[in-house]
Motif scaffolding. Sequence first.
Motif: not given
Length: 145
Positions: A65, A68-69, A90-94
């Motif tokens: 994860d 992927q972020s 990207d802190y909106s992703k896990k």
Amino acid sequence: MGKNTLKMSMSGFEKLIVSLSSLDGDVKQAVNESLEKAGKIIEEDTIEAVQNSNLPAQGKYSKGDTRQSIVHNPTVHWSGSQASINVGFDYSKKGAGGLLITGTPKMRPDDSLKKIYKSKRYIRDLQKEIYKIMNEHIQKAMGGK
């Protein structure tokens, strides 16, 4: 969790922009190129830093994860005459990017990520790269290159 940000003092950058502008150089193109180059450097270094060998327990518990972020192909965003670029995670992703940078009471930070996002030397090297690109644009506008 608090948001981790990469902070960079851009003192001297405005002077380069004014110089380029006075030479009728393409300021927007120069800023885009310099920030995107810095963003690409950060992206590549971040990808390297989250390899299993750098993660806690050698990545044994990683599900991918955090990888992927990572922000890929960072692009410059303009708001009037101010430019910004998203880099890092990207802190909106896990993912555990922020925790890997700062560590927790039970986990040491990922030294490679800590170097990227907290080290003054790393930031200085990025600034040098940005200034180098801006200076190349100034030389080009002066008829140099």
